[in-house]
Structures are given as structure tokens and as C-alpha cells.
Design a protein around this motif. Sequence first.
Motif, mmCIF file in Angstrom:
data_model
loop_
_atom_site.group_PDB
_atom_site.id
_atom_site.type_symbol
_atom_site.label_atom_id
_atom_site.label_comp_id
_atom_site.label_asym_id
_atom_site.label_seq_id
_atom_site.Cartn_x
_atom_site.Cartn_y
_atom_site.Cartn_z
ATOM 1 N N LYS A 1 47.002 41.515 30.703
ATOM 2 C CA LYS A 1 46.428 40.214 30.397
ATOM 3 C C LYS A 1 45.182 40.391 29.535
ATOM 4 C CE LYS A 1 49.339 37.797 32.874
ATOM 5 N NZ LYS A 1 50.271 36.836 32.248
ATOM 6 N N ASP B 1 41.862 42.558 30.392
ATOM 7 C CA ASP B 1 42.093 43.674 31.313
ATOM 8 C C ASP B 1 41.483 44.959 30.755
ATOM 9 O OD1 ASP B 1 43.425 42.042 33.024
ATOM 10 O OD2 ASP B 1 45.440 42.836 32.611
ATOM 11 N N ASP C 1 47.243 38.783 25.852
ATOM 12 C CA ASP C 1 48.335 39.104 26.768
ATOM 13 C C ASP C 1 49.447 39.807 26.005
ATOM 14 O OD1 ASP C 1 46.792 37.635 28.433
ATOM 15 O OD2 ASP C 1 48.184 35.966 28.680
#
Length: 401
Positions: A89, A92, A181
Motif C-alpha cells: 500500500k 508502506d 498501491d
Amino acid sequence: MIRRAPLISSALALGVLLAACSDNASKPAGNAGAAQPASPVGVITLNKGSFPVTTILPGRAETFQTADIRPQVSGLIREIVFKEGGEIKKGDLLYQIEDAPYIAAVEQAKAAISKAEASVPSAESNLDRYQRLVGSGATQIEFETAKTTLLQAKAEVESAKAALSAAQIDLDHTRIIAPFDGIIDQTAYNVGNVVSANQTTALTTIRQLDPIYISLTESSTNLLKLRDAMAASDIKGAANVVFHLILEDGKEYNQQGKLDMSKQVVSETTGTFIIRVLFPNPDRVVLPGMYVRATVELGAENGYALPQLATSRDANGRLTAQFVSAEGKVETRAFENSSPSNNSWLVTEGIKDGDQLIVSGLQSITSGMPVKPVPMKITDNGVVVAADQPAAGDAQKPAAN
């Protein structure tokens, strides 16, 4: 007497043969003269209606966006957080570069700010003193010098703050995070490897697959026909054109695509036109590199829809189909003009309401052969089943031709 014997024998044999022929001629014909039995064939009854006019374009799937991940600071990789080939995502943590030197740089910058700020009050006090003494013990030059000293002290504070911001940015860059993402590739570096700022080799690559682009290819000549068809249809604007996708296994994708206007180019080498379409891809069914076909609806036209499974092409390229004639025999019809309409061919001439199109048993019949029509229907999956058969159960099994 000797010469007459052969003649008598020949006459007797001829008489027996003629008698046999006469007897056979007087008997009724057997199985050889029986009428040819009618073969059962599956048929559907055609009726005129309004059907979509479509065109099919070949294409290939491409990622919506791709990012090669590279470090922006130098150092030793201390930790790799992600799972190779996994889903990540935005935001992250991917890599952690050893940050101790960068933390020290931040603290040093903070100390430099404190040092610079400490000199400001003294410079302000000195300037106030010279300002009061100007003309009564202090020269104008001393006053100007005090003013300059204060400005320099304040500039040192701003410079130290800028150095702190730069040190903090470098510290933040020790944490390499996902920009969006997507799906992440395998890593090219391991824990303990030293990396450099803005190096040419990427650490890894992230690809965003939802949504996904489909680049369709069409000749520039057909593009003009496509535009004319769009202009003549009920479609208002290219943005309203709806695309349906047919996957490599022949199944239709359950998402609709919209034309992306950002890329419309005619290739100078091949003369083909590239149309880019954007499709939702929440389950990542479509992957980059897949060859697909896209169906675009250009409006609707009145006519008769002939399922593609019941048609073929003759040597001249004309569409042909088998019908049951009024005499109950196979009749082959050829159509000069036809337009694609999803899984059917749309024709406007050579058919009338109530005509029976043969859709199964095609391999065992020839033109002019008597047949017995059996009502059939075609499911949404393109499977021929008995007209009275329910949708479930055997409806999923293809009928044998």
C-alpha cells in the motif's frame, strides 16, 4: 447335328435370361428406391430486432503506472520489510537504510541553530546601544557596523534552520516507502548491501495494476471508419464509448472500460493507430503483457442476428449460413454485407421473420438434404441447448454438432 447343338444351347440360355429380366421388371422396387430419411437438426427461429453494432480490436495489457525504487541517500541496508511479489500500500515501508549518521547530522544541525540564536540577543543589544550614542560618543560607522552584525546573526539562524531541514530530509529518506498501491517485484539488494544516492540500478519495482491500461491497435484506415460509425450512432462523445474486454481464454471480462484520451497516436512505421482504454482491475484478473480483444459498441441497427457458431465464410469471403427451406431441406444462403454484433453477425437482407437457422448438426448435413428441425436456444455462454431445457444442469454442456 453337331453344328446345331451350340445354337440351341445359346437360344435356351438367352430365353432364360430374358424371362428373368421380365420377372424382375414386374416386381416393385425395394429399399434402393426408398426416399432419403430426414436428419434431425437444431434450429432457432429468427425475428427482426434492434441489435448492437460492435467492432473488435486486438490489444495488450499495460500497467497503469510503474516505479523503479532507488535510494535517495547513501548507506547500508539495515532492513527489508516487504514480501517479494506481494501487495503493498502507499506509504508502506520497503527498505530501512542505516540512519545513525543521519540522526547525528540532525542533532548537529539543531545545535547549530541554538548557537546561532544565542548571538542574536547580543547583537540586538549592541545595536540599541550604538543607536542611542550616535552623535554623542558613537560614530555613524559604528552604528552601521552593529546593524550589519545583527543581520548576520539572524542570517546564521536561518542558515542553520535550512541545514536542519536538509538533514531531516536525508534522515526521512533512510526510510524508503511505497509511492502508490501495487505489486512489488523481488529485491535486487539484500540486508547488509551498501547503496548510493540516485544509483542507476533500482532496488526493486512497483507496478500498479488497478486500474490497468489496454492498448488497442487498429489501422488508421479503419480508424476513420470507426469515427464515422461513432458519429452516425447515438454515442455522444468519445468519452461515452463503452468497451468490453474478451480475455485470452475467450471469456468476457466483467468490467467495462472507458477511452483514455491521453494517448492517441498513429505509428509512423506501421500505420496503425493506438487507442488506450482504462479498465478497473480490482481482482488483478488482467495482468501486464496479456493479449486481449476489446469490443466497442457503436450504436444499434435493425436486422437479424446470426450466431457466429452457426456461420462460416465461403471462398469469396461472404458470410454463409444453413437454413431450413419451406420444403424441409437444407438451404445455404450467402450474405454480401454483415456487421459484428457481440457473438453474432448482424445482417439486414436475405432473411425474413420466422426463418429457421440451423445451429447444430451442421457437420452431418449438405445443401438440399431433407432435415427435421428441432427447436433449440443459445444460452448467454454461447451454448446450444434444447428450447425447453432449463438454464441449470446440462445447459452448461455444449451441444454436439
